[in-house]
Scaffold this motif. Structure first.
Motif: not given
Length: 282
Positions: A267-273
């Motif tokens: 459930n981690d939220v990754v923000q990339l580009a």
């Protein structure tokens, strides 16, 4: 035929083949899709199917209806849309939609090894190996809390034998970057880490999913921001590869990951580009 897939906390509860013109969603028993939860209104929302198109409408519900994280009143449903009602999700799947959409997402965000700097990939793998080795040396509580290495630790560790990465089970010869791109067959490693996936939460590809079957998956946009997700026996790690601006690191749960590899948890939220993605362990 369009379908609705009802889930809660990533567990599928039911599937509905949409063979009728109207489907109501709500808490009361007379709904076509019943969600028995206090956060759901008696008659929460309505889906109308007209020929090959489907339209979602909120029925003045107390807590609102969301599509791909945005509050809506009326919405034309697209293949892969994720409807949130209370704590539940309804994924809209339209089998008539072109199957190229997932391919387009992968072409946009997934970077083949041949298009990435080999030295940067090697550095990313070494950072993940170091973090995985550090996690093994820590006790379970500490390992769950952090997988970062101090600079003083990273130096000596680079001179010590590293644990064999998961990719080593795929090929008997020493690992090359092309080998880390090979998918892992879970049947050949029954005790290996379960597969995980990324689900896009924002942008044009919201709702799309990417299974992390490779030992190394490179994501992002070259010149903007690129990161690698590595699959190790101890878990999945994300590490910064390169970005257009110095110190512009990907975010996990709103926090920059920094130069070290960071272990991902369910459930981690990754923000990339500029794209938000949810990490979900199987």
């Amino acid at each position: 035929m369009a379908r609705l897939i009802l889930s809660l906390d990533n567990q599928v509860l039911a599937e509905y083949n949409m063979t009728k013109e109207r489907y109501t969603v709500g808490r009361l028993p007379d709904n076509d899709v019943r969600i028995d939860n206090p956060a759901v209104s008696g008659h929460h929302s309505l889906i109308i199917n007209i020929l090959n198109d489907s339209f979602l409408e909120d029925l003045n519900s107390t807590n609102g209806t969301y599509v791909n994280g945005k509050l809506i009143k009326k919405h034309a449903l697209q293949h892969g849309d994720v409807i949130t009602i209370g704590h539940h999700q309804l994924r809209f799947s339209d089998q008539q939609a072109p199957e190229t959409e997932q391919d387009e997402f992968e072409k946009t965000m997934v970077i083949p090894a041949g298009q990435q700097n080999a030295e940067q990939l090697a550095a990313a793998e070494q950072a993940a190996d170091a973090a995985a080795a550090a996690a093994v040396r820590l006790d379970p509580d500490e390992a769950a809390a952090s997988v970062k290495l101090d600079p003083e630790e990273a130096g000596p560790l680079s001179n010590k034998p590293k644990p064999a990465p998961v990719a080593a089970t795929v090929a008997a010869e020493p690992r090359a970057h092309s080998e880390t791109q090979a998918g892992i067959d879970p049947a050949s490693a029954p005790n290996a880490l379960p597969l995980a996936k990324l689900q896009v939460l924002s942008g044009a590809f919201a709702g799309r999913e990417l299974e992390l079957t490779k030992a190394l998956t490179t994501l992002g946009r070259p010149g903007v921001q690129v990161a690698a997700i590595t699959r190790r026996a101890e878990g999945y790690y994300i590490v910064h590869v390169e970005s257009g601006e110095e110190g512009d690191y990907p975010l996990v749960n709103g926090q920059p990951i920094g130069p070290q590899a960071k272990k991902l948890t369910d459930n981690d939220v990754v923000q990339l580009a500029g794209v938000k993605m949810g990490f979900f362990a199987s």
